[in-house]
Scaffold this active site. Structure first.
Site, PDB file in Angstrom:
ATOM      1  N   LYS A   2       0.840  -1.192   0.000  1.00  0.00           N
ATOM      2  CA  LYS A   2       0.000   0.000   0.000  1.00  0.00           C
ATOM      3  C   LYS A   2       0.888   1.260   0.000  1.00  0.00           C
ATOM      4  CE  LYS A   2      -3.694  -2.471   2.410  1.00  0.00           C
ATOM      5  NZ  LYS A   2      -4.674  -2.451   3.518  1.00  0.00           N
ATOM      6  N   TYR A  42     -11.835  -3.443  -4.124  1.00  0.00           N
ATOM      7  CA  TYR A  42     -12.437  -3.438  -2.790  1.00  0.00           C
ATOM      8  C   TYR A  42     -13.959  -3.514  -2.841  1.00  0.00           C
ATOM      9  CZ  TYR A  42      -8.014  -2.469  -0.325  1.00  0.00           C
ATOM     10  OH  TYR A  42      -6.756  -2.554   0.228  1.00  0.00           O
ATOM     11  N   PHE A  50     -15.418   2.699   6.487  1.00  0.00           N
ATOM     12  CA  PHE A  50     -14.026   3.007   6.157  1.00  0.00           C
ATOM     13  C   PHE A  50     -13.755   2.938   4.659  1.00  0.00           C
ATOM     14  CE2 PHE A  50     -14.262  -1.549   7.206  1.00  0.00           C
ATOM     15  CZ  PHE A  50     -13.678  -2.128   6.075  1.00  0.00           C
ATOM     16  N   ARG A  78      -0.758 -14.268   4.513  1.00  0.00           N
ATOM     17  CA  ARG A  78      -1.598 -13.608   5.528  1.00  0.00           C
ATOM     18  C   ARG A  78      -0.993 -13.796   6.920  1.00  0.00           C
ATOM     19  NH1 ARG A  78      -6.217 -11.241   3.631  1.00  0.00           N
ATOM     20  NH2 ARG A  78      -7.368 -11.416   5.568  1.00  0.00           N
ATOM     21  N   THR A  84      -5.276  -7.449  10.646  1.00  0.00           N
ATOM     22  CA  THR A  84      -5.550  -6.149  10.018  1.00  0.00           C
ATOM     23  C   THR A  84      -5.075  -4.957  10.848  1.00  0.00           C
ATOM     24  OG1 THR A  84      -7.524  -7.171   9.038  1.00  0.00           O
ATOM     25  CG2 THR A  84      -7.410  -4.753   9.024  1.00  0.00           C
ATOM     26  N   ARG A  95       2.857  -6.315   9.550  1.00  0.00           N
ATOM     27  CA  ARG A  95       2.070  -5.237  10.164  1.00  0.00           C
ATOM     28  C   ARG A  95       2.473  -5.009  11.618  1.00  0.00           C
ATOM     29  NH1 ARG A  95      -3.621  -7.400   7.518  1.00  0.00           N
ATOM     30  NH2 ARG A  95      -3.562  -6.181   5.585  1.00  0.00           N
ATOM     31  N   ASN A 109      -1.844  -0.210   6.910  1.00  0.00           N
ATOM     32  CA  ASN A 109      -1.166  -1.430   7.376  1.00  0.00           C
ATOM     33  C   ASN A 109      -0.244  -2.096   6.357  1.00  0.00           C
ATOM     34  OD1 ASN A 109      -3.174  -2.348   5.745  1.00  0.00           O
ATOM     35  ND2 ASN A 109      -4.367  -3.358   7.326  1.00  0.00           N
ATOM     36  N   HIS A 112      -1.613  -5.521   1.481  1.00  0.00           N
ATOM     37  CA  HIS A 112      -2.862  -6.253   1.234  1.00  0.00           C
ATOM     38  C   HIS A 112      -2.454  -7.672   0.864  1.00  0.00           C
ATOM     39  CE1 HIS A 112      -6.721  -7.380  -0.557  1.00  0.00           C
ATOM     40  NE2 HIS A 112      -6.000  -7.917  -1.533  1.00  0.00           N
ATOM     41  N   GLU A 123      -8.071 -10.523  -8.337  1.00  0.00           N
ATOM     42  CA  GLU A 123      -7.162  -9.402  -8.122  1.00  0.00           C
ATOM     43  C   GLU A 123      -6.012  -9.406  -9.133  1.00  0.00           C
ATOM     44  OE1 GLU A 123      -6.355  -9.669  -3.877  1.00  0.00           O
ATOM     45  OE2 GLU A 123      -8.462  -9.248  -3.432  1.00  0.00           O
TER      46      GLU A 123
END
Ligand code: DAT
Ligand code: MG
Length: 130
Positions: A2, A42, A50, A78, A84, A95, A109, A112, A123
């Site tokens: 990000k 998204y 948010f 992940r 998150t 993170r 964070n 993704h 994606e």
């Protein structure tokens, strides 16, 4: 990755964690995401409180789209990323180690990660169109 990760110069650090874990990096693309792309990416979050801050944040600077591969890479990434919320993400995770609460409406964070083979395929099509 990000915009916060790119701004802070953490592209190499994140890629190194993925590679050190043993996954392969198969494709990389730095881009500036626009609203239309993020609406597709998204889609599941449209309407959540948010959502708009998330889109604004994701348009705030370049991002890096990465295709990584390896057995159970979705689950494994992940796990590398951590939960998150960076405040409670475990130390040792991307993170948990590299991000914190910035007091913003959306959680910033660093990364993704696709959450299923179906979302990964969707994606990849968005970020690496044929
Ligand atoms: P993840 O990125 O861990 O898969 P998600 O898909 O639920 O999390 O949400 C996408 C992003 O939206 C997430 O990385 C940060 C932001 N976000 C999610 N839940 C949030 C919340 N309750 N408050 C603020 N931002 C949130
Ligand atoms: Mg998600």
């Amino acid at each position: 990755m990000k915009p916060d990760g790119v701004r802070r110069g953490l592209v190499g650090e994140v890629i190194a964690r993925v590679e050190t874990k043993g996954y392969s990096i198969d494709a990389l693309r730095m881009l500036n995401a626009d609203r239309a792309l993020l609406e597709r990416h998204y889609a599941e979050h449209i309407g959540k409180p948010f959502y708009e801050p998330l889109v604004e944040f994701m348009m705030s600077g370049p991002i890096v789209a990465i295709i990584a591969s390896g057995n159970r890479v979705i689950e494994g990434f992940r796990s590398l990323a951590g939960v998150t919320d960076p405040t409670v993400a475990a130390p040792g995770t991307i993170r948990g180690d590299l991000a914190r609460d910035q007091g913003t409406q959306v959680v910033q964070n660093i990364v993704h990660g696709s959450d299923s083979p179906e979302s990964a395929a969707r994606e990849i099509e968005i970020f690496f169109p044929k």
